[in-house]
Design an enzyme around this catalytic site. Sequence first.
Site, mmCIF file in Angstrom:
data_model
loop_
_atom_site.group_PDB
_atom_site.id
_atom_site.type_symbol
_atom_site.label_atom_id
_atom_site.label_comp_id
_atom_site.label_asym_id
_atom_site.label_seq_id
_atom_site.Cartn_x
_atom_site.Cartn_y
_atom_site.Cartn_z
ATOM 1 C CB SER A 9 -0.900 -0.012 1.240
ATOM 2 O OG SER A 9 -1.347 1.302 1.514
HETATM 3 N N1 LIG Z 1 -7.059 7.688 1.792
HETATM 4 C C1 LIG Z 1 -6.585 6.537 2.520
HETATM 5 C C2 LIG Z 1 -6.588 5.339 1.571
HETATM 6 C C3 LIG Z 1 -6.346 4.033 2.304
HETATM 7 C C4 LIG Z 1 -6.602 2.841 1.400
HETATM 8 O O1 LIG Z 1 -7.250 2.947 0.325
HETATM 9 N N2 LIG Z 1 -6.087 1.686 1.820
HETATM 10 C C5 LIG Z 1 -6.312 0.468 1.083
HETATM 11 C C6 LIG Z 1 -4.980 -0.213 0.795
HETATM 12 S S1 LIG Z 1 -4.018 0.761 -0.347
HETATM 13 C C7 LIG Z 1 -7.124 -0.489 1.938
HETATM 14 O O2 LIG Z 1 -6.900 -0.595 3.128
HETATM 15 N N3 LIG Z 1 -8.084 -1.194 1.333
HETATM 16 C C8 LIG Z 1 -8.855 -2.188 1.997
HETATM 17 C C9 LIG Z 1 -10.261 -1.770 2.283
HETATM 18 O O3 LIG Z 1 -10.574 -0.572 2.140
HETATM 19 O O4 LIG Z 1 -11.055 -2.641 2.651
HETATM 20 C C10 LIG Z 1 -5.182 6.806 3.077
HETATM 21 O O5 LIG Z 1 -4.474 7.626 2.488
HETATM 22 O O6 LIG Z 1 -4.827 6.236 4.115
#
Ligand SMILES: N[C@@H](CCC(=O)N[C@@H](CS)C(=O)NCC(=O)O)C(=O)O
Length: 217
Positions: A9
């Site tokens: 990530s």
């Molecule tokens: N805007 C957030 C984005 C976080 C995000 O999209 N994380 C993803 C991984 S890159 C995630 O955890 N996805 C799993 C989910 O949302 O269930 C940040 O900058 O922390």
Amino acid sequence: MDFYYHPASPYCRSVMLVAKALKLNLNMQYIDLMKDEQLRPTFAALNPFHCVPTLVDNDLTLWESRAILVYLVDKYGRTNSRLYPKDAQARALINQRLFFDHGTLSTRLEDYYYPLYFEGATPGGEKLEKLEEALGFLEGFLITNPYVAGPNMTLADYSLVATVSTLEAVQYDLSKYPAIAAWYEGCKATIADYQEINESGMQQYRAYFESGLHPVA
Ligand SMILES: N[C@@H](CCC(=O)N[C@@H](CS)C(=O)NCC(=O)O)C(=O)O
């Protein structure tokens, strides 16, 4: 501090790079997104948005990577750290770039590349134009300044370098944006533990995108 993360990530990687710069020890808690571990009740109870990065520092639970970056410097950085100085004007510009990364560049990048890799969308079109418009804005910042928010490397560079590395993961040709390309190479050469954190995570992210090219029917 417990830090819930996945190494691929980019949003986790920016926090890990800043934690390294601040010499902070994070208690790393791996969340396997491939196994939907973020949806497990224990994690969802901690973070109902079920996303990484998530930081737990005593009674504070924080998600949104740019909010975490600001918190780490405010709480654990040196007084008037160059990463996020106290001066209102300098800070305003850093915030603007952080919000640009969140609301414009990373969003447009995901809007274009996720459907391309995972849904068989047609390359090009309006979403690519929007992404390239955002890259043009970033190029403009870097034509007038060595770093994205002025003369020094700040939190905005750490956040944006993780986003720009996703362009490398999807093999986007950055040579159209010489100022971004030069800044990106400079970040790679100067940010502590860049290879271990951002390069290796970016390679994992690349493999993830490439797995989407041949979706299982
Ligand atoms: N805007 C957030 C984005 C976080 C995000 O999209 N994380 C993803 C991984 S890159 C995630 O955890 N996805 C799993 C989910 O949302 O269930 C940040 O900058 O922390």
